[in-house]
Design an enzyme around this catalytic site. Structure first.
Site, PDB file in Angstrom:
ATOM      1  N   ASP A 185      -9.503  10.412  -0.565  1.00 54.54           N
ATOM      2  CA  ASP A 185     -10.092  11.698  -0.174  1.00 54.54           C
ATOM      3  C   ASP A 185      -9.599  12.740  -1.171  1.00 54.54           C
ATOM      4  OD1 ASP A 185      -7.457  11.989   0.884  1.00 54.54           O
ATOM      5  OD2 ASP A 185      -8.126  11.877   2.952  1.00 54.54           O
ATOM      6  N   ASN A 187       0.841  -1.200   0.000  1.00 56.77           N
ATOM      7  CA  ASN A 187       0.000   0.000   0.000  1.00 56.77           C
ATOM      8  C   ASN A 187       0.877   1.252   0.000  1.00 56.77           C
ATOM      9  OD1 ASN A 187      -2.783   1.075   0.390  1.00 56.77           O
ATOM     10  ND2 ASN A 187      -2.002   1.822   2.355  1.00 56.77           N
TER      11      ASN A 187
END
Ligand code: G3I
Length: 303
Positions: free
Chosen positions: A238, A171
């Site tokens: 986001d 990640n």
């Protein structure tokens, strides 16, 4: 479908969010969480500083609360994260010899994954190991500096041996633009792992975007990684100011790639976000749907 999770499920995907233990008791928050989301990532509670604050002393309580909530509401879990240079207690970052660090790292992975065995859909085994300096190389960290480039491979091999049914992900952030050196560095690592049989199942693209949203190459990036034989996921989405168009486009990039298996936003209401003052999420401070919610739901329903 009328919720994000149900709409994503229509194409066998999930729609998730980051959850801190402390908000589970907020009824406005929990109502939106359980109505809209079918995957949960603990925002901080599975990180090393919470889970193993001193050597060999494990604290699973805060994350257990989230895992229990998920089980009670039919939500799956992403585990975040086992090996990361940040939110790392000083007893680890001050270790001075490779043999000690190797056994500490492997023990941490083993204890945490064993505790949650069978309850985690995918683990972020290693988080943010690549540098931002344009080199395409690993960043400096205690793991890199003592164990060398092989620490990532070692972490993935250990993880596979502990819970063979969990998907194992790498990640990172700022790996969404295809031509960036950091993206290319991670791509080369995944290609190398696949060619040598190092166990890796997925790559998480954090996707913390500015107000313009995802780079135009995002779909290409997701598709090129998927072509290596891994799943890809948007893991921490986001977008500053949450433009409806930018959100719709970012989500569509995932939906256009068959092996993009799910999307997680990094919080529910703007007031829950780590990006104070940027209003980057899908719900306002009162838990009402913002315009971007509509474009995301539409995209999910149309795929
Ligand atoms: O728990 C303490 C509390 O006791 C103390 O009073 C308070 C005062 O500062 O701090 C609290 O800890 C904070 C913690 O969040 C829990 O709220 C830390 O200071 C703060 O640094 C920490 O921030 C988290 C950040 O990771 C740390 O790197 C954010 O909540 C979390 O959203 C953020 O998440 C990361 C992902 O894990 C990885 N990718 C980037 C993403 C955003 O930074």
């Amino acid at each position: 479908a009328s919720t994000l999770g149900a709409a994503a499920a229509g194409s066998n995907r999930y729609f998730g969010t980051a959850v801190p233990t402390g908000k589970l008791g907020d009824s406005t928050y929990a109502t939106v969480l359980d109505r809209e989301f079918n995957m949960i990532t603990p925002e901080n509670e599975m990180k090393w500083d919470t889970v193993e604050p001193s050597r060999g002393s494990f604290n699973f309580g805060p994350a257990d609360s989230i895992v229990n909530h998920a089980a009670a509401h039919g939500q799956r879990m992403r585990g975040h994260t086992l090996v990361w240079h940040s939110q790392l207690p000083s007893w680890v970052s001050s270790i001075g010899d490779a043999n000690t660090l190797r056994s500490v790292m492997n023990n941490h992975i083993t204890q945490e994954m064993t505790h949650y065995k069978g309850k985690i859909y995918a683990w972020d085994v290693v988080n943010e190991a690549f540098a931002d300096n344009g080199s395409g190389q690993h960043r400096s960290s205690v793991f890199q500096n003592l164990l060398g480039n092989g620490f990532i491979e070692e972490a993935f091999r250990t993880a596979r041996s502990v819970d063979p049914s969990a998907k194992l992900c790498y990640n990172d952030y700022s790996i969404e633009n295809w031509s960036d050196a950091k993206t290319q560095g991670v791509y080369s690592m995944v290609k190398d792992f696949k060619s040598r049989g190092v166990p890796i199942d997925c790559v998480g693209f954090q996707s913390h975007f500015g107000s313009g949203g995802a780079p135009s190459s995002f779909r290409t990036t997701l598709s090129n990684f998927a072509a290596l034989g891994v799943d890809v996921q948007i893991t921490e989405l986001d977008i500053a100011q949450a433009s409806a168009t930018a959100y719709g486009d970012a989500v569509q990039s995932c939906l256009d790639v068959a092996r993009c298996t799910g999307i997680t936003v990094w919080g529910i209401r703007d007031s829950d976000s780590w990006r104070t003052g940027e209003n980057p999420l899908l719900f306002d401070n009162s838990g009402n749907k913002k315009a971007a919610y509509g474009t995301v739901l539409n995209a999910l329903n149309n795929s």
